[in-house]
Structures are given as C-alpha cells and as structure tokens.
Design an enzyme around this catalytic site. Structure first.
Site, mmCIF file in Angstrom:
data_model
loop_
_atom_site.group_PDB
_atom_site.id
_atom_site.type_symbol
_atom_site.label_atom_id
_atom_site.label_comp_id
_atom_site.label_asym_id
_atom_site.label_seq_id
_atom_site.Cartn_x
_atom_site.Cartn_y
_atom_site.Cartn_z
ATOM 1 N N SER A 61 36.949 21.767 2.932
ATOM 2 C CA SER A 61 35.990 21.639 3.128
ATOM 3 C C SER A 61 35.763 19.836 3.373
ATOM 4 C CB SER A 61 34.974 22.954 3.101
ATOM 5 O OG SER A 61 33.959 22.344 3.681
ATOM 6 N N ASP A 116 36.757 31.232 10.425
ATOM 7 C CA ASP A 116 35.685 30.983 9.736
ATOM 8 C C ASP A 116 34.453 30.065 10.336
ATOM 9 O OD1 ASP A 116 34.816 28.430 8.491
ATOM 10 O OD2 ASP A 116 36.677 27.447 8.193
ATOM 11 N N HIS A 135 35.297 30.676 5.979
ATOM 12 C CA HIS A 135 35.679 29.577 4.984
ATOM 13 C C HIS A 135 35.886 29.891 3.791
ATOM 14 C CE1 HIS A 135 34.106 25.669 5.198
ATOM 15 N NE2 HIS A 135 33.770 25.644 4.047
#
Length: 278
Positions: free
Chosen positions: A100, A229, A258
């Site tokens: 991320s 996601d 995610h």
C-alpha cells in the site's frame, strides 16, 4: 529493541531477524502500509526467515514504536529515513517489499537515492502509480473520499480504525466473508499506536503521482494485487503500474482484498519466495 537515530534526532525502530541458520541467500526489507507498523509483516518475515533469508521491517516515523515527529510525515522524508536505515545497516543486494503506502516509500527511495543496493522490488496492493482520481488516473478514488477519511479520523479515530478493518481492508464486508475478529483487533491496536498527525498526513501521500518513479526503475519488479481491493482500485494500482515498469511481472489474486498478506498469506509467501529465487 533496535533503533537508529535519524538526521533530525528522531528514534527509528526496526526489527531485524537474521537467524543463525541463515543461508546468506539475501535480505528482504519490508515497508508497511497505513496506519500500521513492522508487525504487519510477521507472517512473511517468519516464513522467509525460515527459508534462510535475513528479514527486516521498520516502523515508519510517527507509526508504531518510532518517534512521533511533528513534521517530515511525507514520502520524500520516508525515503530519506529508509536510506539512513539501509546505509547504517550496510545492506546490499536488497529486495524491497512495500504494501500500500509502503509501495510509494520504496519506489521513492529508489529514485530519490539509489538502486545500487537493491536487486529487486515488490509492490503489494500499492498506491503507485496514483490512487487518487486525476487526469492521469481517471479510475482512481475521488479526493472527496480521502477528505472523508481525514474528517473521520479527526472526529473519532478509534471508531474509524475499527470500521476500516471490519469492512474494506480485509474484505470482511463482502457477502459470505468469514471475518477474523483477531485481525480486526490487531489492525486497530497497531494503528492506534501511531500518532494522529502522522496517520492524518500520510493520507496526503495517496494523492501523489508516482508514475515517474516507476518509469525510472531498471530493476525487476513484482506487482501483486487482488482484483477486489476496495482501498486501491486495481485499475489505478497494479494494472496501471505494470504498464510503466520496464521489468515488471504482474500477479492478480482473484477476489483478493487489500490486506492480502493476512487474508492470503500462503499465496503471498510462495509468490515472494519464487520471486526471490528467480
């Protein structure tokens, strides 16, 4: 606990697992996502260390056990912090892995500093090249959504930090999903260790365009993302990133959320190991 002192005097925490039975096959350095810490990588660190790799993960400034500095909560300073850690530990032939927001950190390190010490790079559910909706990222997340995140943090961060893992982060809001209260509580606990200012300002990094960083990478890159996601749309994440990388390999996890390091750790671990050995 191991710390280094950064250029501004801040104490920067890292964990360094280098088991005696290490085969010397390489070093993997992990950069965590928002609003977590090095602890987010324990499944991957345990697995890779058991396979002979030295594994290192740090707490980004303002997060986890690192100092909560008032300023320098931006991607350029994160890259500088990472550079200091790499230099002080004299790490070489590194594989950088970023999840991320951590993907932005490792990409910016490579372009702001050097890839001389880096052999490969991995992006997992990453915000690169640009997660916010813009003219170059039309499938991105509207900035109003991020404004809502920031408003929620200021209003009731504790509740927001329960809502995120109970919902979109792990995909527990999907029909038929089997939620893990342990994962939710862990995410909440680690997230709340971070300073409010740091986690608030981290959200600004999601609005940065990292296209040029990806274009400049000359090293092999593995891009992993789930196609469900709900935090980083795959069109503006992995599918956009792979088009910019010179030596990129794409792995899409059908139905993946995610936080796939926790929801699909066996798959992530095997893909990392395969990439390291390639």
């Amino acid at each position: 606990m191991p710390y280094i002192t950064l250029r501004d005097g801040a104490q920067f925490y890292y964990k360094d697992w280098n088991p005696p039975e290490s085969t010397g096959t390489g070093t993997v350095l992990f950069s965590h996502g928002w609003p977590l810490s090095a602890d987010a990588w324990e499944k991957q660190m345990f697995f890779l260390a058991a396979h002979g790799y030295r594994v290192i993960a740090h707490d980004r400034r303002g997060h986890g056990r690192s100092d909560q500095t008032w300023d320098k909560n931006d991607v350029d300073n994160w890259a500088d912090d990472l550079s200091e850690l790499i230099e002080k530990l004299d790490l070489k032939e590194l594989v950088l892995v970023g999840h991320s927001t951590g993907g932005a950190e490792v990409a910016r390190y490579c372009t702001r500093h050097t890839t001389a010490r880096v052999a490969k790079i991995v992006f997992i559910s990453s915000v690169v090249p640009q997660v916010v909706q813009s003219s170059v990222s039309p499938d991105g997340v509207p900035v109003a959504v991020f404004d809502g995140f920031r408003e929620a943090m200021l209003k009731d961060r504790a509740q927001f930090f329960l809502d995120v893992p109970r919902g979109p982060f792990f995909g527990f809001n999907r029909p038929g999903a089997k939620a893990s209260e342990g994962l939710v509580e862990s995410w909440f606990t680690v997230g709340m260790q971070g300073g409010l200012k740091a986690v608030y300002e981290t959200s600004r990094s999601w609005e940065v365009d990292y296209s040029e960083d990806l274009k400049a990478l000359e090293i092999p890159a593995l891009v992993i993302q789930g196609d469900d996601d709900q935090i980083v749309p795959i069109k503006t994440g992995a599918l956009a990133a792979i088009k910019l990388l010179k030596k990129g390999t794409l792995k899409v996890y059908p139905g993946g959320a995610h936080g796939i390091m926790d929801t699909q750790p066996e798959d992530i671990n095997q893909d990392l190991l395969g990439f390291l050995k390639a």
